[in-house]
Design a protein around this motif. Structure first.
Motif, mmCIF file in Angstrom:
data_model
loop_
_atom_site.group_PDB
_atom_site.id
_atom_site.type_symbol
_atom_site.label_atom_id
_atom_site.label_comp_id
_atom_site.label_asym_id
_atom_site.label_seq_id
_atom_site.Cartn_x
_atom_site.Cartn_y
_atom_site.Cartn_z
ATOM 1 N N PRO A 14 10.346 6.423 -8.825
ATOM 2 C CA PRO A 14 11.553 6.866 -8.128
ATOM 3 C C PRO A 14 12.148 5.737 -7.283
ATOM 4 O O PRO A 14 11.433 4.881 -6.770
ATOM 5 C CB PRO A 14 11.059 8.011 -7.253
ATOM 6 N N CYS A 16 14.275 4.044 -4.072
ATOM 7 C CA CYS A 16 14.058 4.149 -2.629
ATOM 8 C C CYS A 16 14.832 5.346 -2.052
ATOM 9 O O CYS A 16 14.321 6.076 -1.208
ATOM 10 C CB CYS A 16 14.480 2.851 -1.948
ATOM 11 N N ASP A 18 15.619 8.055 -3.651
ATOM 12 C CA ASP A 18 14.920 9.265 -4.082
ATOM 13 C C ASP A 18 13.712 9.544 -3.197
ATOM 14 O O ASP A 18 13.422 10.700 -2.861
ATOM 15 C CB ASP A 18 14.470 9.141 -5.530
ATOM 16 N N ARG A 19 13.007 8.494 -2.809
ATOM 17 C CA ARG A 19 11.854 8.673 -1.925
ATOM 18 C C ARG A 19 12.289 9.157 -0.543
ATOM 19 O O ARG A 19 11.610 9.982 0.069
ATOM 20 C CB ARG A 19 11.091 7.366 -1.794
ATOM 21 N N MET A 22 13.229 12.820 -0.886
ATOM 22 C CA MET A 22 12.031 13.637 -1.031
ATOM 23 C C MET A 22 11.277 13.750 0.290
ATOM 24 O O MET A 22 10.765 14.817 0.629
ATOM 25 C CB MET A 22 11.119 13.050 -2.100
ATOM 26 N N GLY A 23 11.230 12.662 1.061
ATOM 27 C CA GLY A 23 10.594 12.718 2.373
ATOM 28 C C GLY A 23 11.319 13.662 3.311
ATOM 29 O O GLY A 23 10.689 14.440 4.034
ATOM 30 N N SER A 76 9.505 7.397 5.202
ATOM 31 C CA SER A 76 9.556 7.093 3.767
ATOM 32 C C SER A 76 10.430 5.872 3.498
ATOM 33 O O SER A 76 10.130 5.072 2.605
ATOM 34 C CB SER A 76 10.091 8.292 2.998
ATOM 35 N N ARG A 79 8.633 2.609 4.134
ATOM 36 C CA ARG A 79 7.613 2.265 3.142
ATOM 37 C C ARG A 79 8.209 1.748 1.839
ATOM 38 O O ARG A 79 7.467 1.321 0.970
ATOM 39 C CB ARG A 79 6.743 3.469 2.855
ATOM 40 N N CYS A 80 9.521 1.823 1.656
ATOM 41 C CA CYS A 80 10.140 1.342 0.421
ATOM 42 C C CYS A 80 10.063 -0.170 0.308
ATOM 43 O O CYS A 80 10.147 -0.891 1.216
ATOM 44 C CB CYS A 80 11.608 1.752 0.365
#
Length: 80
Positions: A14, A16, A18-19, A22-23, A76, A79-80
């Motif tokens: 996914p 960044c 998308d992450r 989602m987060g 999130s 962390r990307c």
């Protein structure tokens, strides 16, 4: 038949964004659940019933979901 090299059929993970989405969604759901529990108990303890109870618990759920979702989306994104 020869074996296929390992790098040919790799899928992408996914993105960044998308992450981050989602987060936020995951944090929003957890915040809504905790807001329902804590807001519901505190409103019942405060003596609220009926429409006031529903309004108060709904407000606490939205606030908890929004704040926890925001923090989890920022985490999130870092962390990307």
């Amino acid at each position: 038949m020869p074996a296929v090299p390992g790098g040919v059929y790799q899928t992408q993970g996914p993105s960044c964004m998308d992450r981050i989405k989602m987060g936020f969604f995951l944090g929003f759901c957890v915040g809504m659940a905790s807001g329902a529990l804590f807001g519901g108990f505190s409103a019942l303890r405060g003596g609220l019933r009926g429409k006031e109870l529903v309004n108060t618990v709904g407000k606490v759920m939205m606030q908890g979901g929004g704040s926890f979702g925001t923090f989890l989306a920022i985490g999130s994104g870092l962390r990307c």
